[in-house]
Scaffold this active site. Sequence first.
Site, PDB file in Angstrom:
ATOM      1  N   HIS A 205      -0.414  41.272  31.557  1.00  0.00           N
ATOM      2  CA  HIS A 205      -0.660  40.698  30.226  1.00  0.00           C
ATOM      3  C   HIS A 205      -2.127  40.644  29.836  1.00  0.00           C
ATOM      4  O   HIS A 205      -2.459  40.266  28.723  1.00  0.00           O
ATOM      5  CB  HIS A 205      -0.108  39.270  30.154  1.00  0.00           C
ATOM      6  CG  HIS A 205      -0.959  38.276  30.907  1.00  0.00           C
ATOM      7  ND1 HIS A 205      -0.882  38.122  32.263  1.00  0.00           N
ATOM      8  CD2 HIS A 205      -1.920  37.426  30.487  1.00  0.00           C
ATOM      9  CE1 HIS A 205      -1.752  37.212  32.650  1.00  0.00           C
ATOM     10  NE2 HIS A 205      -2.408  36.771  31.602  1.00  0.00           N
TER      11      HIS A 205
HETATM   12  C1  UD1 Z   1      -4.364  33.607  27.478  1.00  0.00           C
HETATM   13  C2  UD1 Z   1      -5.687  33.543  28.220  1.00  0.00           C
HETATM   14  C3  UD1 Z   1      -5.565  34.300  29.534  1.00  0.00           C
HETATM   15  C4  UD1 Z   1      -4.394  33.791  30.353  1.00  0.00           C
HETATM   16  C5  UD1 Z   1      -3.125  33.782  29.521  1.00  0.00           C
HETATM   17  C6  UD1 Z   1      -2.016  33.105  30.293  1.00  0.00           C
HETATM   18  C7  UD1 Z   1      -7.736  33.497  26.846  1.00  0.00           C
HETATM   19  C8  UD1 Z   1      -8.899  34.283  26.385  1.00  0.00           C
HETATM   20  N1  UD1 Z   1      -6.764  34.192  27.468  1.00  0.00           N
HETATM   21  O1  UD1 Z   1      -4.107  34.967  27.173  1.00  0.00           O
HETATM   22  O2  UD1 Z   1      -6.739  34.125  30.293  1.00  0.00           O
HETATM   23  O3  UD1 Z   1      -4.231  34.634  31.474  1.00  0.00           O
HETATM   24  O4  UD1 Z   1      -3.339  33.057  28.292  1.00  0.00           O
HETATM   25  O5  UD1 Z   1      -0.760  33.547  29.932  1.00  0.00           O
HETATM   26  O6  UD1 Z   1      -7.679  32.305  26.652  1.00  0.00           O
HETATM   27  N2  UD1 Z   1       1.811  34.585  21.905  1.00  0.00           N
HETATM   28  C9  UD1 Z   1       3.087  34.176  21.589  1.00  0.00           C
HETATM   29  N3  UD1 Z   1       3.476  32.928  21.987  1.00  0.00           N
HETATM   30  C10 UD1 Z   1       2.687  32.084  22.650  1.00  0.00           C
HETATM   31  C11 UD1 Z   1       1.392  32.504  22.948  1.00  0.00           C
HETATM   32  C12 UD1 Z   1       0.963  33.760  22.584  1.00  0.00           C
HETATM   33  O7  UD1 Z   1       3.859  34.912  20.980  1.00  0.00           O
HETATM   34  O8  UD1 Z   1       3.122  30.977  22.987  1.00  0.00           O
HETATM   35  C13 UD1 Z   1       1.376  35.951  21.554  1.00  0.00           C
HETATM   36  C14 UD1 Z   1       0.656  36.044  20.209  1.00  0.00           C
HETATM   37  O9  UD1 Z   1       1.019  37.255  19.629  1.00  0.00           O
HETATM   38  C15 UD1 Z   1      -0.814  36.097  20.620  1.00  0.00           C
HETATM   39  C16 UD1 Z   1      -0.771  36.811  21.978  1.00  0.00           C
HETATM   40  O10 UD1 Z   1       0.465  36.412  22.567  1.00  0.00           O
HETATM   41  O11 UD1 Z   1      -1.595  36.776  19.686  1.00  0.00           O
HETATM   42  C17 UD1 Z   1      -1.918  36.452  22.883  1.00  0.00           C
HETATM   43  O12 UD1 Z   1      -2.026  35.026  23.050  1.00  0.00           O
HETATM   44  P1  UD1 Z   1      -3.450  34.358  23.406  1.00  0.00           P
HETATM   45  O13 UD1 Z   1      -3.307  32.912  23.556  1.00  0.00           O
HETATM   46  O14 UD1 Z   1      -4.478  34.840  22.429  1.00  0.00           O
HETATM   47  O15 UD1 Z   1      -3.883  35.021  24.755  1.00  0.00           O
HETATM   48  P2  UD1 Z   1      -3.048  35.357  26.065  1.00  0.00           P
HETATM   49  O16 UD1 Z   1      -2.921  36.833  26.159  1.00  0.00           O
HETATM   50  O17 UD1 Z   1      -1.827  34.530  26.118  1.00  0.00           O
HETATM   51  N1  UDP Z   2       4.872  32.464  35.452  1.00  0.00           N
HETATM   52  C1  UDP Z   2       6.091  31.903  35.047  1.00  0.00           C
HETATM   53  N2  UDP Z   2       6.989  32.707  34.409  1.00  0.00           N
HETATM   54  C2  UDP Z   2       6.747  34.027  34.146  1.00  0.00           C
HETATM   55  C3  UDP Z   2       5.509  34.582  34.562  1.00  0.00           C
HETATM   56  C4  UDP Z   2       4.587  33.771  35.200  1.00  0.00           C
HETATM   57  O1  UDP Z   2       6.349  30.729  35.275  1.00  0.00           O
HETATM   58  O2  UDP Z   2       7.613  34.693  33.554  1.00  0.00           O
HETATM   59  C5  UDP Z   2       3.874  31.584  36.095  1.00  0.00           C
HETATM   60  C6  UDP Z   2       3.384  32.041  37.451  1.00  0.00           C
HETATM   61  O3  UDP Z   2       4.180  31.511  38.482  1.00  0.00           O
HETATM   62  C7  UDP Z   2       1.955  31.490  37.501  1.00  0.00           C
HETATM   63  C8  UDP Z   2       1.538  31.442  36.062  1.00  0.00           C
HETATM   64  O4  UDP Z   2       2.718  31.609  35.278  1.00  0.00           O
HETATM   65  O5  UDP Z   2       1.944  30.161  38.004  1.00  0.00           O
HETATM   66  C9  UDP Z   2       0.564  32.545  35.767  1.00  0.00           C
HETATM   67  O6  UDP Z   2       0.294  32.581  34.416  1.00  0.00           O
HETATM   68  P1  UDP Z   2      -0.264  33.870  33.682  1.00  0.00           P
HETATM   69  O7  UDP Z   2      -0.010  35.069  34.506  1.00  0.00           O
HETATM   70  O8  UDP Z   2       0.274  33.831  32.305  1.00  0.00           O
HETATM   71  O9  UDP Z   2      -1.818  33.557  33.570  1.00  0.00           O
HETATM   72  P2  UDP Z   2      -3.068  33.771  34.544  1.00  0.00           P
HETATM   73  O10 UDP Z   2      -2.772  33.128  35.840  1.00  0.00           O
HETATM   74  O11 UDP Z   2      -3.322  35.237  34.641  1.00  0.00           O
HETATM   75  O12 UDP Z   2      -4.188  33.114  33.797  1.00  0.00           O
END
Ligand code: UD1
Ligand code: UDP
Length: 358
Positions: A205
């Site tokens: 992601h």
């Molecule tokens: C964010 C964090 C990343 C983390 C990740 C965990 C930053 C810069 N990035 O990335 O470090 O690893 O969260 O998962 O803070 N969206 C939805 N529903 C939601 C949230 C997001 O549909 O509940 C979609 C939207 O289209 C959005 C995209 O996901 O534009 C990205 O969401 P965003 O919060 O900007 O960043 P993440 O990729 O989730």
């Molecule tokens: N995770 C979850 N369901 C999923 C994928 C990930 O509960 O479908 C959990 C996973 O066990 C871990 C956390 O989400 O604890 C990791 O989050 P993510 O990969 O979104 O973010 P990152 O750690 O890269 O910031």
Amino acid sequence: MKISIVVGTRPEIIKMSPIIRECKSRNLDYFILHTGQHYSYNMDKVFFKQLELTLPKYNLDVGSGTQAEQTGKILIKIEKPLKKENPDIVLIEGDTNSVLSGALAASKLHIKVGHVEAGLRSYDRNMPEEINRVLTDHISDFLFAPTEKSKNILINEGIEKNKIFVTGNTIVDSVYQNLEIANKNKNIIKKLKLEKDSYFLVTVHRQENVDNKNRFLNILKGLENLNKKFNFPIIYPIHPRSKKMIESFGFKSKNISFIEPIDFLNFLQLENNAKAVLTDSGGVQEETCILKRPCVTLRDNTERPETLEVGSNILSGVNPDKIIDCVNIITKRKKEWDNPFGNGNSGKKIINILEEKL
Ligand code: UD1
Ligand code: UDP
């Protein structure tokens, strides 16, 4: 002592859960402030419900946006509740935009900031997370470093030693507190008709991977080849950012099983039984190390070098052939490494430090 626990995204909720539980069991004065960076049910509320966490007192509902929009919105919206509540400390966890904005707003209000998971560095400033880590560490008053290595990184950047505490990573607490329940509940393995050691689990992601069409298509090619080579299912619970990109490419595949993001207990189950996990997630690199499951990290660098050193993890980058080579290497290794992230009492240690020092 009044504590404000700030969360914004899935990993922050999961990694703050041991601290929330600790505050609750000690009957401390605390409240949860959710920025609303993540808001879809399966990226947010499912974790509060399943982990039986205290619900947020505030939700800023900032939602999605560009880096500047999201960071700026949180910064503006978080000031008011922080001023009103005037906590003694704001705790933030990790490296998201919610973390940087929470830390910045609090420090300018002269509220102490405690950074859980301090001192991680990928040394890759193309990642928004790296900028967030560096800036947050330098404005924090309490830096809870997971390992001696992360402590040394902070010291080498000139941060005063007396602000740094090596506490382990709260993800260990979270895994230990939930694994037993997860193991009793084998629903997802049955539901997806999987067998132990006979499937691969994937999460991808990161912005630098999925927003770059060339990189993401290379990863997907590698996953398709992996399915053909091993004839094992490839299970990919797909993050909304990645789903949006795959749809925009018009990519379809019979070799990869895309499923919706799943709850933590089911995800732990999938990790714990996979032949190997392929990921670009930070939390998943740690969890596979703790669970003694082989991990291939689909990136060129990692801010979790401890996992490479103990041998649970290997960096593949995104070249499809290299991905297969790395799966072959990592699945042949003996799963005998020690987890470098602590023994599951990080939440307790962090709250003990705050009770003593604040
Ligand atoms: C964010 C964090 C990343 C983390 C990740 C965990 C930053 C810069 N990035 O990335 O470090 O690893 O969260 O998962 O803070 N969206 C939805 N529903 C939601 C949230 C997001 O549909 O509940 C979609 C939207 O289209 C959005 C995209 O996901 O534009 C990205 O969401 P965003 O919060 O900007 O960043 P993440 O990729 O989730
Ligand atoms: N995770 C979850 N369901 C999923 C994928 C990930 O509960 O479908 C959990 C996973 O066990 C871990 C956390 O989400 O604890 C990791 O989050 P993510 O990969 O979104 O973010 P990152 O750690 O890269 O910031």
